[in-house]
Design an enzyme around this catalytic site. Structure first.
Site, short mmCIF file in Angstrom:
data_model
loop_
_atom_site.label_atom_id
_atom_site.label_comp_id
_atom_site.label_asym_id
_atom_site.label_seq_id
_atom_site.Cartn_x
_atom_site.Cartn_y
_atom_site.Cartn_z
NE ARG A 1 -1.76 6.34 1.32
CZ ARG A 1 -0.56 6.76 1.71
NH1 ARG A 1 0.23 5.92 2.37
NH2 ARG A 1 -0.15 7.97 1.46
CD GLU B 1 -3.31 4.40 8.97
OE1 GLU B 1 -2.63 5.43 9.12
OE2 GLU B 1 -3.04 3.50 8.15
CG HIS C 1 0.76 5.55 8.52
ND1 HIS C 1 -0.42 5.57 7.81
CD2 HIS C 1 1.72 5.91 7.64
CE1 HIS C 1 -0.18 5.94 6.56
NE2 HIS C 1 1.11 6.16 6.43
#
Length: 320
Positions: free
Chosen positions: A239, A268, A286
């Site tokens: 993450r 993000e 991602h």
């Protein structure tokens, strides 16, 4: 018998939509972006179940704004659940599930891809060729770091971490160090569990595969970068908030580490220009679980959890 109302917050593979349409009174939100807080609160009041994904932030405030939620379950599309306040969900009487198994292999593959790209300066080389400025081969052009026989340090030895260890050891003969909160072994892999500080000092490649959340936020910070060597590469497929991005920018700028390869970001989808402009950083959007088979499996797992729940059973992947 009336079918439960289900909201899928973002478009999923067609096979998942087809099955969901048979099982539920289905609504699919067409926008691919994250659902906003007010819309999430409204959805809690209007639907029996919601199939959300990363970025759909079910915060305490979102639950509080839906005073008497109709929703009984959030079947998250993805393994990570740091975007859902589990305590608030429990207080509202809403179950939460995830899809941990489906993401494992593809994410481990991507971790190795990022490691190789950073080690061999592949992103930099690809940009050079595309620019039209490549003048041909010469002996000291874009010299990188050997992967075979080097040391990988894996932070977090869950499903993904174990698969990264297997690929690194079997495919590249890498020495495997790992850090984990509890004692762990990796079947079939000679791997040594060490304290985090020791891992950061010894590893040529530091690969992050820990869950997100408050316990791991900024796990890799200024102090962590100070322990790494100038030859170290950082790879993050966990993450974004696990890495202090400002500290990463400083470490790269001061040449305290050799490079970084990232699939996730602290804020993000915003990525700092200070990272985007550097040649020693590999940046992907991602893509961890982004294979057709994996995304279909994730959706089917979420539907399995929903089916079990509405049959009165405990879903296999219930986390709250």
């Amino acid at each position: 018998m009336k079918r439960p109302r289900l909201l899928i917050t973002r478009p999923l593979p067609a096979r998942v939509h087809e099955r969901a349409g048979v099982l539920f009174d289905l609504t699919i939100r067409k926008d691919a972006g994250a659902t906003q807080g007010a819309d999430l609160s409204a959805a809690l009041a209007e639907y029996d179940a919601i199939l959300p994904s990363l970025g759909d932030a079910f915060s305490r405030e979102v639950f509080a704004a839906a005073a008497e939620p109709r929703c009984r379950i959030l079947a998250n599309f993805g393994a990570g659940i740091s975007h859902i306040d589990l305590a608030a969900a429990a207080s509202a009487g809403i179950a939460v599930t995830n899809t941990p198994g489906a993401v494992t292999g593809p994410t481990a593959d991507l971790a190795m891809l990022l490691l190789l790209m950073s080690a061999r300066r592949a992103g930099e080389g690809e940009r050079l060729v595309r620019s039209g400025d490549w003048q041909g081969w010469y002996p000291v052009q874009l010299l990188g770091h050997d992967v075979s026989g080097s040391t990988i340090g894996i932070v977090g030895m869950g499903r993904i971490g174990q698969e990264v260890a297997r690929r690194a050891a079997a495919g590249f003969g890498m020495r495997v160090l790992f850090h984990n909160r509890s004692p762990k072994t990796v079947p079939g892999v000679e791997a040594t569990q060490v304290p985090l500080d020791e891992l950061l000092k010894r590893a040529d490649f530091v690969v992050l595969t820990v869950p997100g959340g408050s316990e791991t936020r900024h796990l890799i910070d200024e102090r962590a970068f100070a322990l790494m060597r100038p030859e170290t590469h950082l790879i993050n497929v966990s993450r974004g908030e696990v890495v202090d991005e400002a500290a990463l920018v400083r470490a790269l700028g001061d040449r305290r580490i050799a490079g970084a390869a990232l699939d996730v970001y602290e804020f993000e989808p915003a990525v700092p220009a200070a990272l985007r402009e550097r040649d020693d950083v590999v940046l992907l959007p991602h893509l961890g679980s982004a294979t057709r088979a994996a995304r279909e499996a994730m959706g089917m797992t979420a539907l399995d959890n929903l089916e079990a729940f509405f049959r009165g059973e405990v879903p296999q992947d219930r986390v709250a």
